[in-house]
Structures are given as structure tokens and as C-alpha cells.
Enzyme design. Structure first.
Site, short mmCIF file in Angstrom:
data_model
loop_
_atom_site.label_atom_id
_atom_site.label_comp_id
_atom_site.label_asym_id
_atom_site.label_seq_id
_atom_site.Cartn_x
_atom_site.Cartn_y
_atom_site.Cartn_z
CB SER A 3 -2.78 -3.24 -3.35
OG SER A 3 -2.36 -3.25 -2.77
CG ASP B 156 4.57 -5.61 -2.70
OD1 ASP B 156 4.53 -5.21 -1.75
OD2 ASP B 156 4.44 -5.69 -3.65
CG HIS C 204 2.25 -2.38 -2.86
ND1 HIS C 204 2.73 -3.91 -3.07
CD2 HIS C 204 1.09 -1.71 -3.34
CE1 HIS C 204 1.01 -4.60 -3.19
NE2 HIS C 204 0.52 -3.04 -3.47
#
Length: 641
Positions: A177, A327, A354
Site C-alpha cells: 500500500s 484492488d 489488498h
């Protein structure tokens, strides 16, 4: 990059700075803040120590250093993770503070106990609080057009690492991320010590693939982003009642550095962080890609990775990307990156949540384990790092390729280009009786009217939430009753769709604004409907630009710039052409292909227009034929049905 922590979602006041934009920050802290740099004794390296590294502008950046057993005189490589989500936590149980498996409160970055795993694999691990977060000083103020301070922070940490007596002068980075984005941004430093990075579920284009896909604002997600320190950061943790929930999970807050026994430095860092800007308020004022972010003096492009292509390519750092078909736009970004950048690269695209943490494949049972397993993922990543960071290592370096998973067929495949060789577009026209057919229309005036249903949704656990734990695509039979749908006849044979579907709509509307959502779905023999992928477009962004895009794009190129904006006039026939997000799926024989059209997704996006209920018409006649082009891996002389 939102909803990263199981405990963070339930404790909204925790405010672990869930923001994927924390990339290029600027602030210089006061000169009174001081922390001595750690000097390791070569004969007795400590397992873990926390300290400040001084950045180029004087800002103190908090790091945690975890070392394996190192023989005096030997040299080892280092892996970095730079994060806005706390590099490490202070624990209620002090006896566990030096256990990396305990301080890693959240298992999602790669695997529970990744620090210990990397140590046992022969790596030093350096965890970094991004400036303006955790125990680091500075201010979360995105202004990369005038400063690259955060990138310089990364460089300062690398230089600190290679100055240590145990360093072999080789550094890699990993992260998921926002941490995946910072891993890639480390390459921008062009520090020769940086050799390899693993960005997982990172964001390539913050405007088009994260916060404004198709120019449509993902309001509910951005609304949950907290960029300012919260009450528990600024109060005595032990005395503030609201912070007691922290203690129930054994968590007290961001870990202070070792020298900060009375937490005076930590409190001083928190006070600087109170100047962090309000991202949600700023984002609400953005319509176009080139709009200035209120109070920052920069635009989204300034802190998107594609802006730094030349620097990244110049580094020649090896890059191993991981992303999911489900995602947000992360798979799209990986493909953009792979086809545009000359670095040694490998990409893995699968049907995951994710971070590739859990299975998200809607064509297999919900309890199906993630593939590859978390343990296999971690071992694969270590093998990659070994090839580039360990001295005298003979493991093979990566091959430039994309490894992707085809759902329905449940099979991994490999290609060196995107779209894969053998793909061709199959056009299906919208037809009477809500049909979808290969035959072009013959009527002069056919159209379908639809009153926008503002209750339509893809659900709270869909792709734009970017959850680690689950991604739910339930049977959409009831949801599709709220939409305008077009469905093919049953397929005569299995059909593989791999690539970017492209839809072209000829529409009219009773409103001067709107949003068009298009979903690709699978309908089985029993009428069960499975979500495959989607695309959206706000009509004011419909112009197809003739300019060269900033990276390789697939399908029509929309710049989303103010100068390319076009008015959306009520009653006027308007052409909208845009691609859906990439996928790879095999539709089984006997199933049908469906295209569903909506004007809103209530759990996620801003409503356009803000008031009123438009009626739209989809034209499907000789002059204005609406259709979808499907990227089909097609055998010779074979038709869909």
C-alpha cells in the site's frame, strides 16, 4: 491504501494516518531537537534499537533497526520499510518490546513475523516512520512540486545504513500500500546502494487509479482518511479514557526512540504533526487532474510515481510488483508501469484482497486459501532479494515478465507483453430486449431509457475499500434489478477474457452532470451473477486526448485536465468511450456475459448531479450503436455464441 488494520477499522479514533498520499513531504523541525546517532559495537551488535536519523533539512526521522546474529567483521544486506502507519508500536507488556513478532501488531504488510523471517534469512531490517507520522518529526504537507524532502529522508536512512559496520552496502525495500509506494520512491534517490524493491498493492496514479477513477470522486473512502494526530497521540496514553481500547490489544501508541525515556521527543513530534493538512477537505475541491490541492501548491501528478519515470529508470533498480485484479486500480498501475519502464521488472497479478493477504476470487468458494500462500509469497520475495542483495549469491535474477491468474480456468499464465499475444477484441452490441450480440443494429432509432437509481452499489467491501481481510462480491441478481443490463445468449464454448474491456456508449441525459458506471458480469445457468470488473466516467472528462500520455495506457486516453473538459448538455447525444479495469477470466460454456450500467455507487462515490434524479437513454441504433469490445483470447474462426 485504506482500512489497512483490522483494529484500525474498529477504532476510528486510532488514526494511524491511513493515507496513501504520504509520499513527498516538507518541513524542517526546530534545532532544539537532538538525538545521538547509534554507534554499534562490532563485537556485540544489539538485536533491536530505535533512534533518530537526521534528514538533509534537519528533520529527525525515527527508525527501528532489527539485526540477526552477525559475526564480527561480516557484512549483511538490509531491507527497509518506510511507513505512515507506525514503524513499531509501544507495548503495554514491556517484556515483549524486543520481540518483533509482538511489536508487529498488524500482520498484513507481508506476513506475521516478517521482520523475524527476514532476520533469519540473513537481512538487517530497518523500519522507518515517514516524516509527519509516528515518532518522526516534520509535517505531513504534500508539496512535491517545490520539495523532495521525503525522498531525501529515504536517502538519509540509506546513507546511515551503509555507514554501519555490518552493512554490505546493498539495500532493498519492501512494503504494501503506502509502504509499497515508498519502496518504489526509494529508487528515485538514485543511491547506488539501492538495488531491488518489492512494492505490493501500490498506487501508480493517485488521480485516475485511486481517488478519482474516471474523474469520479471516491468520496466515502477519502472521507475516512485521517491526516492529523488524534487524541491518543497528544494525551498521556495511560490517562486518556478514549485510549483504553489501545490497551486491550496490548498497544500504547507509536514506539519512541530508545533515548526518549520520558517521551518528551515523542510529544514534540506530535505537536509538529498538528499542522498536517486536511486531505478530505482538499480533495473535495478537486475536479481535474491539474487542479491545485488546496493549501499545498501542488497537483496529484506531483506525487504520483509516474511523474518520476526518468529518475526511476536511471536507477536501474530491479522491481518486483504484486497487485490484484480486485484492488482499486493497482493492477492497472502495474501494467502501465511494466510497459513503460525499462527497469528489470516482474509483475504478479492475482485475485486477492489488498496486499495479497486473502483470496478474493469470486469463482471459487469464499474460504479458499490465498494462492500463493503467504508463506510462499514471503519465500519468493526473499529469493528475489537474495539475487540482488547478497554477496556471491548465485540465485537467478528476475526475468522480465508478467505472471497473471485466469479466474474460472484457475490457472497461472506468463506473458512478456500486455495485452498478451493472441488477444483480439470481440465487439458485442447492445440490442433489443436487453440483449448483447455480435450483430450490429439495423434500427434507426432504438434506445433504452433508465432512471438513475441512487441506491445502487457494489457494496461496502468492494474493490475501492482496499481491505486486507475480505472482498465480497455477492450474487448480484438483486442489485442488477436496479441497473440497466444487456446480456448475451449462452456461450457455446469457454471464452477467456484477458485485458482491458472498452465500452462505447451513446447517451442522452436530462441532467447536465452525471457518472456512468459499467460492470462486466458472468451469469451462470442458474441465473447467479458474478462481478468481474468495472469502469466509470464522468461525462465532463469524455474528451479523448491526442496528446501523448505520461505512461503507456490501454484504451482511450482521457487526460482529466481542465483544458480538456467538455460540457455535458441535457438532451444532446453524447459519446462516451472508456476502458474497464483489467481482468483475466474464463467464462464457462453455457454461461452468459452481461454488461450492467449504473449512474451511481452509493457506498463509495460522490453523487452526480448532487440533486435531482436524471433519466438517461442508451442509444443502440445504426447511427449511434453502443457496444463493448471484449479482449478475448480467441481461437481461429471461433465466435462467442
Amino acid at each position: 491504501m485504506l482500512n489497512h488494520f483490522k483494529w484500525c477499522k474498529s477504532l476510528s479514533f486510532v488514526g494511524v494516518f491511513t493515507i496513501s498520499l504520504v509520499l513527498l513531504l516538507t518541513f524542517a523541525n526546530g534545532s532544539s531537537i537532538y538525538q545521538k546517532t547509534l554507534a554499534f559495537i562490532s563485537s556485540n551488535y544489539p538485536r533491536n534499537q530505535a533512534l533518530y536519523v537526521t534528514a538533509e533539512d534537519g528533520t529527525k526521522i525515527a527508525i527501528d533497526v532489527w539485526l540477526p546474529k552477525v559475526t564480527p567483521g561480516s557484512k549483511i544486506p538490509t531491507l527497509m520499510r518506510t511507513t505512515p502507519y507506525y514503524r513499531a508500536t509501544e507495548l503495554v507488556d514491556k517484556s515483549k518490546q524486543n520481540d518483533p513478532n509482538a511489536t508487529e501488531r498488524n500482520p498484513y504488510y507481508l506476513n506475521p513475523g516478517y521482520t523475524d523471517y527476514f532476520n533469519k534469512a540473513g537481512y538487517a531490517v530497518v523500519l522507518v516512520d515517514a516524516r509527519g507520522t509516528g515518532a518522526s518529526f516534520g509535517n505531513l504537507a504534500l508539496n512535491p512540486s517545490t520539495s523532495k524532502n521525503e525522498i531525501q529522508d529515504y536517502n538519509a536512512v540509506v546513507n546511515w545504513i551503509i555507514a554501519q559496520p555490518w552493512s554490505n552496502q546493498k539495500v532493498g525495500a519492501f512494503g504494501t500500500s503506502a509502504d509499497g509506494s515508498t519502496a518504489e520512491f526509494l529508487t528515485v534517490t538514485n543511491n547506488p546502494a539501492v538495488k531491488a524493491v518489492v512494492p505490493v498493492s501500490f498506487d501508480f496514479d493517485f488521480y485516475a487509479q485511486q481517488y478519482f477513477p474516471g474523474g469520479v470522486f471516491v468520496e466515502s473512502v477519502v472521507k475516512g482518511i485521517q491526516t492529523k494526530p488524534n487524541l491518543c497521540n497528544l494525551q498521556e496514553f495511560e490517562q486518556e479514557p478514549a485510549c483504553q481500547e489501545f490497551f486491550k490489544t496490548g498497544f500504547k501508541g507509536p514506539k519512541p526512540v530508545d533515548e526518549d525515556k520520558d517521551k518528551q521527543l515523542l510529544r514534540a513530534a506530535f505537536q509538529q504533526q498538528t499542522n498536517n493538512f486536511d486531505f478530505f477537505s482538499a480533495a473535495q475541491k478537486i475536479t481535474y487532474r491539474d487542479d491545485l490541492i488546496d493549501g499545498l501548491g501542488g497537483i496529484t501528478e506531483d506525487f504520483s510515481i509516474y511523474k518520476f519515470k526518468e529518475d526511476i529508470e536511471r536507477s536501474n533498480v530491479a522491481i518486483y510488483h504484486w497487485a490484484s485484479w480486485f484492488d482499486a486500480g493497482t493492477a492497472e498501475g502495474v501494467l502501465n508501469h511494466f510497459m513503460a519502464y525499462s527497469n528489470p521488472q516482474k509483475a504478479i497479478l492475482g485475485p486477492w484482497t489488498h496486499g495479497a493477504y486473502s483470496n478474493a476470487n469470486p469463482f471459487v468458494p469464499a474460504d479458499t486459501p490465498v494462492n500463493p500462500s503467504r508463506e510462499e509469497q514471503l519465500a519468493d520475495i526473499v529469493n528475489f532479494f537474495d539475487a540482488y542483495l547478497k554477496d556471491n549469491n548465485r540465485k537467478p535474477k528476475l526475468k522480465r515478465e508478467i505472471k497473471y491468474y485466469t479466474m474460472g480456468e484457475e490457472k497461472w499464465k506468463t506473458t512478456t507483453v500486455w495485452p498478451p499475444k493472441g488477444m483480439s477484441y470481440q465487439r458485442l452490441f447492445f440490442a433489443e430486449n436487453n440483449g448483447l450480440t455480435e450483430k450490429s443494429p439495423t434500427s434507426d432509432s432504438e434506445q433504452d431509457k433508465y432512471i438513475v437509481n441512487f441506491e445502487a452499489t457494489t457494496g461496502p467491501d468492494s474493490r475501492w475499500r482496499q481491505s486486507f481481510e475480505k472482498m465480497v462480491f455477492p450474487n448480484r441478481t438483486e442489485e442488477d434489478k436496479k441497473l440497466l443490463t444487456y446480456t448475451s445468449e449462452p456461450l457455446r464454448h469457454d471464452v477467456e477474457i484477458t485485458g482491458h474491456p472498452v465500452v462505447t456508449l451513446y447517451v442522452t441525459s436530462t441532467a447536465n452532470d452525471g457518472a456512468f458506471f459499467v460492470y462486466l458480469e458472468d451469469v451462470d445457468e442458474n441465473g447467479n451473477i458474478t462481478y468481474i470488473t468495472e469502469g466509470q466516467l464522468r461525462p465532463i472528462h469524455r474528451k479523448i486526448s491526442n496528446e501523448s500520455p505520461p505512461y503507456v495506457v490501454f484504451g482511450p486516453y482521457h487526460s482529466f485536465k481542465r483544458e480538456d473538459s467538455l460540457p455535458f448538455e441535457p438532451g444532446k447525444v453524447t459519446e462516451l468511450s472508456f476502458n474497464l479495469l483489467p481482468t483475466s477470466v474464463q467464462i464457462q460454456r453455457g454461461h452468459r456475459i452481461r454488461v450492467a450500467i449504473a449512474g451511481h455507487d452509493k457506498d463509495l462515490f460522490t453523487r452526480y448531479p448532487a440533486v435531482g434524479t436524471p433519466e438517461i437513454s442508451i442509444l443502440r441504433n445504426v447511427v449511434n450503436a453502443s457496444y463493448i469490445d471484449l479482449p478475448v483470447m480467441k481461437r481461429r474462426n471461433e465466435h462467442l455464441h
